[in-house]
Motif scaffolding. Structure first.
Motif, PDB file in Angstrom:
ATOM      1  N   THR A 202       0.814  -1.216   0.000  1.00 47.22           N
ATOM      2  CA  THR A 202       0.000   0.000   0.000  1.00 47.22           C
ATOM      3  C   THR A 202       0.848   1.267   0.000  1.00 47.22           C
ATOM      4  O   THR A 202       0.564   2.214  -0.751  1.00 47.22           O
ATOM      5  CB  THR A 202      -0.944   0.013   1.214  1.00 47.22           C
ATOM      6  OG1 THR A 202      -1.757  -1.163   1.189  1.00 47.22           O
ATOM      7  CG2 THR A 202      -1.836   1.250   1.196  1.00 47.22           C
ATOM      8  N   VAL A 203       1.881   1.315   0.833  1.00 50.42           N
ATOM      9  CA  VAL A 203       2.661   2.557   0.969  1.00 50.42           C
ATOM     10  C   VAL A 203       4.087   2.428   0.444  1.00 50.42           C
ATOM     11  O   VAL A 203       4.829   3.407   0.429  1.00 50.42           O
ATOM     12  CB  VAL A 203       2.694   3.024   2.445  1.00 50.42           C
ATOM     13  CG1 VAL A 203       1.290   3.211   2.985  1.00 50.42           C
ATOM     14  CG2 VAL A 203       3.477   2.045   3.322  1.00 50.42           C
ATOM     15  N   GLY A 204       4.482   1.219   0.026  1.00 52.53           N
ATOM     16  CA  GLY A 204       5.844   1.007  -0.447  1.00 52.53           C
ATOM     17  C   GLY A 204       6.749   0.474   0.651  1.00 52.53           C
ATOM     18  O   GLY A 204       6.504   0.748   1.838  1.00 52.53           O
ATOM     19  N   PRO A 205       7.791  -0.294   0.288  1.00 52.86           N
ATOM     20  CA  PRO A 205       8.665  -0.923   1.289  1.00 52.86           C
ATOM     21  C   PRO A 205       9.348   0.057   2.237  1.00 52.86           C
ATOM     22  O   PRO A 205       9.456  -0.214   3.425  1.00 52.86           O
ATOM     23  CB  PRO A 205       9.698  -1.665   0.418  1.00 52.86           C
ATOM     24  CG  PRO A 205       9.008  -1.891  -0.889  1.00 52.86           C
ATOM     25  CD  PRO A 205       8.137  -0.702  -1.088  1.00 52.86           C
ATOM     26  N   GLN A 206       9.815   1.189   1.731  1.00 58.35           N
ATOM     27  CA  GLN A 206      10.543   2.123   2.597  1.00 58.35           C
ATOM     28  C   GLN A 206       9.630   2.749   3.636  1.00 58.35           C
ATOM     29  O   GLN A 206       9.974   2.832   4.826  1.00 58.35           O
ATOM     30  CB  GLN A 206      11.216   3.207   1.753  1.00 58.35           C
ATOM     31  CG  GLN A 206      12.374   2.685   0.898  1.00 58.35           C
ATOM     32  CD  GLN A 206      13.121   3.809   0.197  1.00 58.35           C
ATOM     33  OE1 GLN A 206      12.592   4.900   0.004  1.00 58.35           O
ATOM     34  NE2 GLN A 206      14.356   3.538  -0.187  1.00 58.35           N
ATOM     35  N   ARG A 207       8.472   3.180   3.230  1.00 67.21           N
ATOM     36  CA  ARG A 207       7.530   3.762   4.190  1.00 67.21           C
ATOM     37  C   ARG A 207       7.013   2.695   5.160  1.00 67.21           C
ATOM     38  O   ARG A 207       6.782   2.984   6.340  1.00 67.21           O
ATOM     39  CB  ARG A 207       6.362   4.409   3.453  1.00 67.21           C
ATOM     40  CG  ARG A 207       6.734   5.703   2.740  1.00 67.21           C
ATOM     41  CD  ARG A 207       5.517   6.355   2.115  1.00 67.21           C
ATOM     42  NE  ARG A 207       5.862   7.613   1.458  1.00 67.21           N
ATOM     43  CZ  ARG A 207       5.003   8.364   0.789  1.00 67.21           C
ATOM     44  NH1 ARG A 207       3.731   7.989   0.697  1.00 67.21           N
ATOM     45  NH2 ARG A 207       5.396   9.492   0.221  1.00 67.21           N
ATOM     46  N   ALA A 208       6.833   1.485   4.654  1.00 69.18           N
ATOM     47  CA  ALA A 208       6.396   0.393   5.530  1.00 69.18           C
ATOM     48  C   ALA A 208       7.447   0.131   6.605  1.00 69.18           C
ATOM     49  O   ALA A 208       7.106  -0.141   7.769  1.00 69.18           O
ATOM     50  CB  ALA A 208       6.155  -0.874   4.717  1.00 69.18           C
ATOM     51  N   HIS A 209       8.708   0.226   6.220  1.00 65.92           N
ATOM     52  CA  HIS A 209       9.812   0.053   7.175  1.00 65.92           C
ATOM     53  C   HIS A 209       9.717   1.105   8.278  1.00 65.92           C
ATOM     54  O   HIS A 209       9.855   0.792   9.474  1.00 65.92           O
ATOM     55  CB  HIS A 209      11.137   0.179   6.421  1.00 65.92           C
ATOM     56  CG  HIS A 209      12.339  -0.157   7.236  1.00 65.92           C
ATOM     57  ND1 HIS A 209      13.079   0.790   7.905  1.00 65.92           N
ATOM     58  CD2 HIS A 209      12.938  -1.355   7.503  1.00 65.92           C
ATOM     59  CE1 HIS A 209      14.092   0.211   8.531  1.00 65.92           C
ATOM     60  NE2 HIS A 209      14.022  -1.093   8.313  1.00 65.92           N
ATOM     61  N   ALA A 210       9.437   2.353   7.880  1.00 65.25           N
ATOM     62  CA  ALA A 210       9.306   3.430   8.861  1.00 65.25           C
ATOM     63  C   ALA A 210       8.074   3.226   9.742  1.00 65.25           C
ATOM     64  O   ALA A 210       8.130   3.449  10.965  1.00 65.25           O
ATOM     65  CB  ALA A 210       9.224   4.773   8.140  1.00 65.25           C
ATOM     66  N   VAL A 211       6.971   2.797   9.133  1.00 67.10           N
ATOM     67  CA  VAL A 211       5.754   2.530   9.903  1.00 67.10           C
ATOM     68  C   VAL A 211       6.003   1.430  10.933  1.00 67.10           C
ATOM     69  O   VAL A 211       5.604   1.544  12.100  1.00 67.10           O
ATOM     70  CB  VAL A 211       4.591   2.123   8.963  1.00 67.10           C
ATOM     71  CG1 VAL A 211       3.418   1.577   9.770  1.00 67.10           C
ATOM     72  CG2 VAL A 211       4.150   3.312   8.123  1.00 67.10           C
TER      73      VAL A 211
END
Length: 286
Positions: A202-211
């Protein structure tokens, strides 16, 4: 018709059903139920056993249904030890076991005990193919089951819910949701190809990592805040520090290794919390 795909016979069938017991993912919900008992302070062994069996049946249902959907419906997995009929029989048996446990809890404790326990089966049965297609429910289903397991384990012992188990349930929900985001990121490419909307898709791997790490950090700060407020034992801070050390290492690794480290770090987190409560009873804090 055979229940096991490897062939007929009691041994093959038993092995096929046993293959759906996955200790890495089954132990945390069972441990959460027992942690609820530790928080309660007093132990009624029979009630504790009934609740643990109910949680086991719910998680077993999740693994059976997930395997059935991934292999027999979606064609996602390369193999599965049970036939379609075997999966259905297993689901009937696990659901019946869960139902019997709920009936016993209703008769021994009351309807609220069932109300805290029943959603674990609902989440388990509907994880695939319904809940795992939405980023929120795909992420929070397993952690919410663990949070409910803790609350149920406490309630069947005490007949009430207090701020302490609610606080711990919140911590587990947030912390494990973060771990689940990392876990789902392992299958990013495949999930994207079948339009399975995990957080990573949904938000992409990098943003998911931050989430993911944002959720974990939030959970650890909640532990610190509750410890400072004397809701949790002060020694609960050690659990936060132990998990933070593991998370710091996992942060710089890929999703596969990070998931392995974080799952095992959650075991350490729970173990230290159990020790903190066991050796410093909450009732003595004032």
């Amino acid at each position: 018709m055979a229940l096991a795909r490897d062939g007929p016979g009691v041994a093959a069938t038993a092995q096929a059903f046993w293959s759906q017991v996955h200790p890495v993912f089954m132990l945390p919900p069972l441990a959460a139920s027992l942690f609820g008992v530790v928080l309660a302070g007093d132990l009624e062994p029979t009630l504790a056993a009934v609740h643990v069996v109910a949680i086991f049946a719910a998680v077993y249902t999740a693994h059976l249904k997930d395997g059935y959907v991934d292999f027999h419906v979606r064609g996602e997995d390369d193999d599965h030890p049970l036939t379609e009929r075997g999966c259905r029989v297993g689901l009937v048996l696990s659901t019946a076991t869960f139902g019997v446990c709920c009936l016993l809890l209703w008769l021994s404790v009351g309807w609220i005990a069932v109300a805290l326990t029943l959603p674990t089966w609902v989440i388990a049965y509907h994880h695939a193919p319904q809940l795992d297609m939405n980023p929120i429910t795909a992420t929070t289903g397993y952690p919410l089951g663990i949070a409910l397991s803790l609350l149920g384990g406490f309630y069947v012992q005490t007949g009430t819910i207090t701020a302490v188990p609610l606080g711990f349930a919140l911590v587990f929900l947030v912390l494990l949701s973060g771990i689940k985001v990392v876990d789902d990121a392992q299958d990013y490419d495949y999930d994207r190809s079948i339009e399975k909307r995990t957080v990573a898709v949904t938000v992409g791997p990098q943003r998911a990592h931050a989430v993911a790490y944002g959720l974990m950090v939030t959970a650890l700060f909640v532990v610190l805040g509750f410890a400072v407020a004397r809701v949790f034992p002060p020694t609960a801070i050690l659990a936060a520090l132990a998990f933070a050390a593991v998370a710091a290492i996992a942060y710089r690794t890929g999703p596969d290794l990070a998931t392995m480290l974080l799952v095992r770090g959650s075991y350490v987190f729970l173990a230290v919390l159990v020790a903190a409560v066991w050796f410093e009873p909450l009732a003595a804090i004032g």
